[in-house]
Scaffold this active site. Structure first.
Site, short mmCIF file in Angstrom:
data_model
loop_
_atom_site.label_atom_id
_atom_site.label_comp_id
_atom_site.label_asym_id
_atom_site.label_seq_id
_atom_site.Cartn_x
_atom_site.Cartn_y
_atom_site.Cartn_z
N CYS A 1 0.85 -1.20 0.00
CA CYS A 1 0.00 0.00 0.00
C CYS A 1 0.88 1.25 0.00
O CYS A 1 1.59 1.51 0.97
CB CYS A 1 -0.90 0.00 1.24
SG CYS A 1 -1.91 1.48 1.37
N CYS B 1 -0.12 3.69 -6.87
CA CYS B 1 -1.15 3.11 -6.00
C CYS B 1 -1.31 1.70 -6.53
O CYS B 1 -1.42 1.50 -7.76
CB CYS B 1 -2.46 3.89 -6.12
SG CYS B 1 -3.87 3.01 -5.40
N1 DGL Z 1 -3.78 0.58 -2.89
C1 DGL Z 1 -3.41 1.58 -1.98
C2 DGL Z 1 -2.18 2.36 -2.38
O1 DGL Z 1 -1.30 1.76 -2.96
C3 DGL Z 1 -4.52 2.39 -1.32
C4 DGL Z 1 -5.67 2.78 -2.17
C5 DGL Z 1 -6.81 3.35 -1.35
O2 DGL Z 1 -7.38 2.62 -0.53
O3 DGL Z 1 -7.14 4.53 -1.54
O4 DGL Z 1 -2.04 3.51 -2.11
#
Ligand code: DGL
Length: 266
Positions: free
Chosen positions: A69, A178
């Site tokens: 994340c 992301c």
């Molecule tokens: N997939 C996550 C990231 O890499 C978070 C996305 C989210 O929940 O807004 O930042």
């Protein structure tokens, strides 16, 4: 055993890359779908969720944590990592490494609103290459589309195209900062055209995870994947099957996590 976490399905892009490099490793993957999207949350909440998720993975027996994340890493860069008995592999570091390796000097970072607010990517990239040109672009509409399985639709295509309008024409590459965004890669490719490369940090993160697993002494296991959600267990099982295909060595379940304050699903 390696532990991975994300707010939701985006982390599966990292899980897939890690699994390809470490077929025998035992992996526990936590998707905090009760709180997705992280990108719309405050830094205070995100720090709290980061602490809780790391503590949960440690409790589940992880020997090392491979971050899946970006938003949590961005917040950790500003507020510090929680004290942990295991090593934690930062995804932003892997992303910066991927950019440096390609010799890129002008990059657009597409990320969640929370990640962009921290400026963590700009700082990490400029720390390695002071002359680096970095455009940080927030894309809050994309994570909900991926969570809803709305990936191939015209709506998804248009949402990605709209985000890509903000990419400077002279940039060499777009960093998919992301972990949900590589799921929409076909739309990014169509919107950006062949002159702008797309970088998925999961590949370097997986490569670094191999070294970490060896160091942690956990590189050999039964190859099982335990997938856990804080959201709806039945829906999660369907999402896993859709995104990763069938896998008899994978289990899925729902858990309830204790957070500092009771921040339940919206
Ligand atoms: N997939 C996550 C990231 O890499 C978070 C996305 C989210 O929940 O807004 O930042």
């Amino acid at each position: 055993m390696l532990g991975l976490f994300d707010s939701g399905l985006g982390g599966l892009t990292v899980l897939r890359a890690v699994r390809a490099m470490l077929p025998d490793e035992e992996i526990v993957f936590l998707a905090d779908q009760a709180h997705v999207p992280y990108g719309d949350r405050s830094e205070e909440e995100l720090v709290e969720l980061l602490h809780a998720n790391i503590a949960w993975l440690e409790g589940a027996g992880a020997d090392a944590i491979v971050m899946a994340c970006n938003t949590s890493c961005a917040v950790a860069q500003r507020h510090g990592w929680p004290p942990s008995r295991v090593r934690i592999l930062d995804l932003i570091e892997s992303a910066a490494l991927a950019v440096m390796r390609r010799g890129i000097r002008n990059v657009a970072v597409i990320a969640t609103a929370a990640t962009v607010r921290t400026g963590a990517y700009g700082s990490a990239l400029r720390a390695r290459e002071p002359g680096m040109q970095v455009a940080e672009i927030a894309a809050p509409a994309l994570v909900p589309l991926v969570e809803a399985g709305d990936i191939e639709s015209d709506r998804a295509r248009r949402a990605v195209a709209e985000v890509c309008e903000g990419v400077p024409a002279d940039c060499e590459a777009v960093l998919l900062a992301c972990t949900h965004f590589p799921v929409l890669d076909a739309h990014f490719a169509a919107a950006l055209g062949p002159k702008i490369a797309r970088i998925d940090p999961a590949l370097v993160q997986a490569e670094r995870a191999v070294a970490l697993a060896i160091e942690a002494g956990s590189a050999r296991g039964n190859g099982g994947t335990r997938c856990v959600t804080t959201g709806d267990g039945a829906r999660f099982a369907e999402q896993l099957a859709m995104m990763l295909g069938p896998d008899p060595s994978r289990t899925s379940e729902a858990v309830r996590l204790e957070y500092g304050k009771d921040r339940t699903a919206r």
